[in-house]
Structures are given as structure tokens and as C-alpha cells.
Design an enzyme around this catalytic site. Sequence first.
Site, PDB file in Angstrom:
ATOM      1  N   ASP A  68      27.643 -18.988 -13.091  1.00  0.00           N
ATOM      2  CA  ASP A  68      27.500 -18.379 -14.407  1.00  0.00           C
ATOM      3  C   ASP A  68      28.134 -19.226 -15.500  1.00  0.00           C
ATOM      4  O   ASP A  68      27.502 -19.531 -16.520  1.00  0.00           O
ATOM      5  CB  ASP A  68      28.110 -16.979 -14.421  1.00  0.00           C
ATOM      6  N   SER A 108      29.799  -8.884  -6.249  1.00  0.00           N
ATOM      7  CA  SER A 108      30.556  -9.822  -7.081  1.00  0.00           C
ATOM      8  C   SER A 108      32.041  -9.553  -6.890  1.00  0.00           C
ATOM      9  O   SER A 108      32.445  -8.428  -6.574  1.00  0.00           O
ATOM     10  CB  SER A 108      30.171  -9.662  -8.556  1.00  0.00           C
TER      11      SER A 108
END
Length: 406
Positions: free
Chosen positions: A17, A180
Site C-alpha cells: 500500500d 490485515s
Amino acid sequence: MQSSVKKVVLAYSGGLDTSVILRWLQDHYRCEVVTFTADLGQGEELEPARAKAEMMGVKQIFIEDLQEEFVRDFVFPMFRANTLYEGSYLLGTSIARPLIAKRLIEIAQLVGADAVAHGATGKGNDQVRFELSCYALNPHIKVIAPWREWDLDSREKLIEYAEARQIPIPRGKRGEPPYSTDANLLHISYEGKALEDPWVEPDEEMFTRTVSPELAPDKPTYVEIGFERGDAVSVDGERLSPAQLLRRLNDLAGANGVGRLDLVENRFVGMKSRGVYETPGGTVLLAAHRAIESITLDRGAAHLKDELMPRYAELIYNGFWFAPEREMLQALIDRSQENVTGTVRLKLYKGSVQVVGRKSPCTLYSHAFATFEKDTVYNQRDAEGFIRLNALRLRIGALAKELAEK
């Protein structure tokens, strides 16, 4: 708008990310990017983040070990309040964000940046925590949140963007991750994907900091924690720095299966979220701190702290660490800790933590007053007047009810 940004400091982990965000900032804002990577005890090697940032053309790279500051100036002040969000969450993710934001702002000032950027999504709490902290510390800073601006709204699009620009993709990112995670010295969290159904029990293989309680040792572990003015300072008589102490408690508690939490919490932005947390050392520390307070805090002070704690916890969870009301509450909490000094003995056994002893040079526990045996300091007849006075309004209410029913 893009052209107004000349230099931005990015909170950078080196993962997919933030690597995509790094390149996106370069492409979209045409600005210089400075990276900042914080070591908060997440247990990962951080030098690969430097290598990746260098490969992507970053000239100014900051990688800093903030573990001692994290525990001393953020975790410990929070634990002085016995802080729990919604009765169970020890705020492991929440308490790390203001420190990261603080360093982002400090580095921005150091390098002359006019903006900072983060990788929090537009659905979560972290965007609020980062940005409230940044604005509190620098009201003129521009905060860039790519997840609220770009059209890369799926894992597949992120990977496509990375591949098209030769950004290395961490192994395993091409497939769908089961959840996550966020980790620091206080805790590790697991959210999303396989955990989104709150009825489904998490896989045992997920946990990394605690053994399964069923597989924990059959013999309990005893540990003694020393406190001074509300902060833990020693374990089993050995004086340790804040980060060393929390690390030691993590090891002891994790080996005994202590510190797991499966929680559905209310996010600040409005939705409910299921998270699974491992906070082994923090779970033990909370039990120990409440135990030492039980013999050193006056009843009124202790009860007032318990009344204020949910509000204090909510402020931290929602991102208001640098708000005046949090600082006001902190001053009150810290004042209450002046005599919270002593030692607590705990027993760790198969996922449980039990207080089995506490002592303090500042103790308010008086054997002379508390004993059930014969004493010379307490006149039991005094209780009669005390009870009659406290019962007066109840009796008046009952008499009034009798008259009304006639």
C-alpha cells in the site's frame, strides 16, 4: 491543487500500500517524497523499507527506533488510567498513531515539507487519528490521504499499478490475504477478510504472540511487577526501561496464553468492526496496576478515575490525544498516581492472569481496621447511626408511598 505541494513526508512501511502511495504521490503531485518509518516494536526488519525507498528515488529516508518513547510517553500514561475502550480493548493501535503523527510533523518541519501523507483508508479510525494529531501540532500542514483521492479501490488495482511501474510486490500479496494486521510493542491486531464474519472463530495459526491457552504450561508462572508513581519499573526485582519491561511481560504472558481478545467494536466513523487482538504484556500490566491502586488509592479517587476512564479511552480511540480535554484528564490522572508505588505478584496460567499479592510503602490497607478479630480502633456501634442516616431518605420515600396508597 497538486502543484501547490513541493515536498511531502510519507508514513512509510515498505509494504504494498505505502509503496504504491509513494509512487502515486510522485506521479500525481509531482513533488519530492520523504519517507518516515517508525520502529514501534512491530517485530519486523525495517531496513528493507530503506532499500525500497532508495530504489524508488527517495533521497531523504528516516527510519527511527521510537520504542522507548512509545512506551514511556504514550503507553504508560494511558495505563495510569486503566484505559479500556468499550470495556475490553487496550487501544494498542490507537495509542501508536499520535506518536507517528508527531514525528511526521517534526520531520516535515526539519526537511521543509509542506505536506504529510498516510496510508489509512477512508473507512477506518486511523485516518482520523493521524489527521487530528497532525492538525493539532501544525494547523497549517496539508494532509494527503490517497485512499480518499485515487481510484485504486481494490487489491487487484493496487497490484496492477505496482506491476506497471516495476514496484516490487511482497510475497503473498498477489493472492487474497486472510486478514490485515497492525503491530507494535503493545499489541498486534487482525482485521478484515476472513475475520469479517463475527460468528466464525479465528484460526489458531493466526496468533503470533501468544500460545494457545490449551497448550500453555501446566504449571503456573509467578511474576512480580514493581511500580513507582503509577508506572511499572521492574519485573521480578530487575529494573528495566519502559520498552524492556513491556517486552519482558509480553514474553512471560505470551508463553502462558495470556492476552487474546476477540472484539466487535464501534468505530468512530460509524460502523461496527470485528477485530482480534493479542496484548499479552498489556493485559498483565493492567491487572497489576489496578491491584497496586487497590491498596494505595483513596476510595473517592479510585471511583472517580473509574468514572472518567471511559471518556478518556474514547478520546484516545477517536484520535484526540493532543486535545486539551485529554491533557486535562491526564493531569488529573497523573496527580492520582503520586502514591501508587509498590509491588504486585501475579499468577499466569493457561490464558488467565490472577493477582495473588500486593504490598506498598504507601498502603491505605489497615489490618487494624479491616480485621474480623477483636480490635480497639473501630467502634461497631458507630455503624448504627451511619446506616440510619443513609436510610433516612429511603424510609421517607417508603412512608410517602404508604400514604399515597391509602
